[in-house]
Scaffold this motif. Sequence first.
Motif, PDB file in Angstrom:
ATOM      1  N   ARG A  40     -42.557   0.305 -39.176  1.00  0.00           N
ATOM      2  CA  ARG A  40     -43.702  -0.589 -39.054  1.00  0.00           C
ATOM      3  C   ARG A  40     -44.987   0.167 -39.370  1.00  0.00           C
ATOM      4  O   ARG A  40     -45.092   1.360 -39.099  1.00  0.00           O
ATOM      5  CB  ARG A  40     -43.755  -1.174 -37.649  1.00  0.00           C
ATOM      6  CG  ARG A  40     -42.587  -2.082 -37.315  1.00  0.00           C
ATOM      7  CD  ARG A  40     -42.422  -2.281 -35.828  1.00  0.00           C
ATOM      8  NE  ARG A  40     -42.055  -1.027 -35.171  1.00  0.00           N
ATOM      9  CZ  ARG A  40     -41.882  -0.888 -33.865  1.00  0.00           C
ATOM     10  NH1 ARG A  40     -42.061  -1.928 -33.066  1.00  0.00           N
ATOM     11  NH2 ARG A  40     -41.549   0.274 -33.351  1.00  0.00           N
ATOM     12  N   CYS A  45     -49.832  -4.244 -41.024  1.00  0.00           N
ATOM     13  CA  CYS A  45     -49.948  -5.268 -39.984  1.00  0.00           C
ATOM     14  C   CYS A  45     -51.342  -5.887 -39.993  1.00  0.00           C
ATOM     15  O   CYS A  45     -51.495  -7.115 -40.041  1.00  0.00           O
ATOM     16  CB  CYS A  45     -49.635  -4.646 -38.625  1.00  0.00           C
ATOM     17  SG  CYS A  45     -50.259  -5.564 -37.210  1.00  0.00           S
ATOM     18  N   CYS A 113     -45.102 -10.500 -33.581  1.00  0.00           N
ATOM     19  CA  CYS A 113     -45.684  -9.617 -32.560  1.00  0.00           C
ATOM     20  C   CYS A 113     -44.857  -9.686 -31.278  1.00  0.00           C
ATOM     21  O   CYS A 113     -44.660  -8.677 -30.594  1.00  0.00           O
ATOM     22  CB  CYS A 113     -47.125 -10.026 -32.269  1.00  0.00           C
ATOM     23  SG  CYS A 113     -48.299  -9.649 -33.587  1.00  0.00           S
ATOM     24  N   HIS A 115     -41.771 -10.035 -31.067  1.00  0.00           N
ATOM     25  CA  HIS A 115     -40.568  -9.218 -31.272  1.00  0.00           C
ATOM     26  C   HIS A 115     -40.911  -7.732 -31.385  1.00  0.00           C
ATOM     27  O   HIS A 115     -40.010  -6.921 -31.633  1.00  0.00           O
ATOM     28  CB  HIS A 115     -39.853  -9.653 -32.554  1.00  0.00           C
ATOM     29  CG  HIS A 115     -39.170 -10.980 -32.460  1.00  0.00           C
ATOM     30  ND1 HIS A 115     -38.155 -11.230 -31.567  1.00  0.00           N
ATOM     31  CD2 HIS A 115     -39.352 -12.138 -33.152  1.00  0.00           C
ATOM     32  CE1 HIS A 115     -37.731 -12.480 -31.714  1.00  0.00           C
ATOM     33  NE2 HIS A 115     -38.450 -13.058 -32.658  1.00  0.00           N
ATOM     34  N   ASP A 116     -42.206  -7.388 -31.238  1.00  0.00           N
ATOM     35  CA  ASP A 116     -42.672  -6.011 -31.461  1.00  0.00           C
ATOM     36  C   ASP A 116     -42.296  -5.531 -32.858  1.00  0.00           C
ATOM     37  O   ASP A 116     -41.990  -4.352 -33.072  1.00  0.00           O
ATOM     38  CB  ASP A 116     -42.096  -5.062 -30.408  1.00  0.00           C
ATOM     39  CG  ASP A 116     -42.713  -5.276 -29.037  1.00  0.00           C
ATOM     40  OD1 ASP A 116     -43.913  -5.592 -28.975  1.00  0.00           O
ATOM     41  OD2 ASP A 116     -41.995  -5.147 -28.032  1.00  0.00           O
ATOM     42  N   SER A 121     -47.489  -0.195 -32.482  1.00  0.00           N
ATOM     43  CA  SER A 121     -48.082  -0.117 -31.147  1.00  0.00           C
ATOM     44  C   SER A 121     -47.776  -1.384 -30.354  1.00  0.00           C
ATOM     45  O   SER A 121     -48.076  -2.499 -30.801  1.00  0.00           O
ATOM     46  CB  SER A 121     -49.601   0.066 -31.262  1.00  0.00           C
ATOM     47  OG  SER A 121     -50.241  -0.193 -30.034  1.00  0.00           O
ATOM     48  N   ALA A 122     -47.198  -1.212 -29.171  1.00  0.00           N
ATOM     49  CA  ALA A 122     -46.907  -2.364 -28.316  1.00  0.00           C
ATOM     50  C   ALA A 122     -48.195  -3.062 -27.893  1.00  0.00           C
ATOM     51  O   ALA A 122     -48.246  -4.295 -27.802  1.00  0.00           O
ATOM     52  CB  ALA A 122     -46.116  -1.917 -27.091  1.00  0.00           C
ATOM     53  N   ASN A 125     -49.487  -5.133 -30.835  1.00  0.00           N
ATOM     54  CA  ASN A 125     -48.667  -6.342 -30.947  1.00  0.00           C
ATOM     55  C   ASN A 125     -49.077  -7.372 -29.901  1.00  0.00           C
ATOM     56  O   ASN A 125     -49.178  -8.568 -30.194  1.00  0.00           O
ATOM     57  CB  ASN A 125     -47.185  -5.992 -30.766  1.00  0.00           C
ATOM     58  CG  ASN A 125     -46.548  -5.467 -32.036  1.00  0.00           C
ATOM     59  OD1 ASN A 125     -46.808  -5.959 -33.127  1.00  0.00           O
ATOM     60  ND2 ASN A 125     -45.715  -4.451 -31.900  1.00  0.00           N
ATOM     61  N   ALA A 126     -49.312  -6.909 -28.682  1.00  0.00           N
ATOM     62  CA  ALA A 126     -49.668  -7.825 -27.595  1.00  0.00           C
ATOM     63  C   ALA A 126     -51.024  -8.480 -27.847  1.00  0.00           C
ATOM     64  O   ALA A 126     -51.183  -9.695 -27.671  1.00  0.00           O
ATOM     65  CB  ALA A 126     -49.674  -7.075 -26.266  1.00  0.00           C
ATOM     66  N   ARG A 144     -42.722 -15.833 -25.967  1.00  0.00           N
ATOM     67  CA  ARG A 144     -42.087 -14.538 -26.251  1.00  0.00           C
ATOM     68  C   ARG A 144     -40.828 -14.358 -25.404  1.00  0.00           C
ATOM     69  O   ARG A 144     -39.776 -13.922 -25.904  1.00  0.00           O
ATOM     70  CB  ARG A 144     -43.087 -13.418 -25.966  1.00  0.00           C
ATOM     71  CG  ARG A 144     -42.581 -11.997 -26.164  1.00  0.00           C
ATOM     72  CD  ARG A 144     -43.728 -11.031 -25.884  1.00  0.00           C
ATOM     73  NE  ARG A 144     -43.349  -9.651 -26.132  1.00  0.00           N
ATOM     74  CZ  ARG A 144     -42.928  -8.814 -25.193  1.00  0.00           C
ATOM     75  NH1 ARG A 144     -42.820  -9.234 -23.938  1.00  0.00           N
ATOM     76  NH2 ARG A 144     -42.619  -7.570 -25.492  1.00  0.00           N
ATOM     77  N   ARG A 148     -37.023 -14.674 -27.188  1.00  0.00           N
ATOM     78  CA  ARG A 148     -36.109 -13.530 -27.204  1.00  0.00           C
ATOM     79  C   ARG A 148     -34.749 -13.927 -26.627  1.00  0.00           C
ATOM     80  O   ARG A 148     -33.702 -13.511 -27.134  1.00  0.00           O
ATOM     81  CB  ARG A 148     -36.719 -12.372 -26.410  1.00  0.00           C
ATOM     82  CG  ARG A 148     -37.864 -11.675 -27.147  1.00  0.00           C
ATOM     83  CD  ARG A 148     -38.315 -10.438 -26.404  1.00  0.00           C
ATOM     84  NE  ARG A 148     -39.223  -9.626 -27.213  1.00  0.00           N
ATOM     85  CZ  ARG A 148     -39.616  -8.403 -26.893  1.00  0.00           C
ATOM     86  NH1 ARG A 148     -39.182  -7.846 -25.770  1.00  0.00           N
ATOM     87  NH2 ARG A 148     -40.435  -7.722 -27.674  1.00  0.00           N
TER      88      ARG A 148
END
Length: 321
Positions: A40, A45, A113, A115-116, A121-122, A125-126, A144, A148
């Motif tokens: 990624r 992004c 996002c 799905h990360d 970077s988490a 994404n958040a 989310r 999942r």
Amino acid sequence: MAALFKDSPEYEARKKVPFSPPAITIKDVHAAVPKHLFKRSTEKCLYYVGRHVAVSFAFYLCATRIDSTVLRIASQHDLGSRAVSALRYVFWALYWFWQSVAFTGLWTLGTQCGHDALAPSALLNAVLGLGLHTFVLTPYYAWRATHRSHHKGTNNLDRDETYHPQTREELNLPPEHVATPMDYKELIEETPLYTLWKMVIRQFLGFQLYLIHNRKGNPKYPPWTSHYKPSSLLFKPEDRPYIILSDAAMAVMICLLSFWIHSTSWNNVWRLYVVPWLVCWSDDRLRVMLMLLVVLCSGPIIGGSNIAGIEALADYAPGLS
């Protein structure tokens, strides 16, 4: 000519062989994918998100000029009121279609996002996922969590979260070995108004109703199981603070839309945001756009008032923002 409507010999032969699922694991699938495709990039992004936001904003800017553009064309070519109305319908339909595509792109990026999968970077994404999904009125963390779960049990009638078909018992159908053609005819016979109503609900509000009260979701949950309720059985206890955050973000977005309506008008927000937002949930945009045009052309022109001629349009256009 008749051969066009027959299955190929290869397909007919394959149907006679009992199906057995291939012995392939998720690990095998991952191993077959080139490793660089799992990498990624923050730069890519931000580029994709920025591009989608820019495209959506460009569509919005174009839409704010539709009425003035129609007025200018009508003045140059001495168009009558019907031609003016028809031209406005065409321009607004084009905007609704393409803006709905842009909104869907924003929603899809937000889902990635979740799905990360978009940024390394988490946190990024958040932040991006919460912003993108909130803009299109989707509770990010709630969606989310259940999305999942959906991927973990796709098409499993016990574990999947969505797309649960009704059973024979729920449809009041007798067992297959005793059912007659009349049983099915009564179920699927043509009822135009009811079919139209179901189509409108499904195309425009199906996803929102699923979020609100689990419409067409897994029947194992009690009635009115909602994505907006932190204590819902859809979520684990550790998810609840994030569900509250999603709800708060949604409340902020609704307040912003309310302020926009108060500052301009409901018709303005309806045309620029609400209609493309409704259309973006449709699986068949072209058919929906035709349906919208039929409905709109059978009544007052867009904007909620019967504006006859160029003079009235001139009075209306400056108020658009």
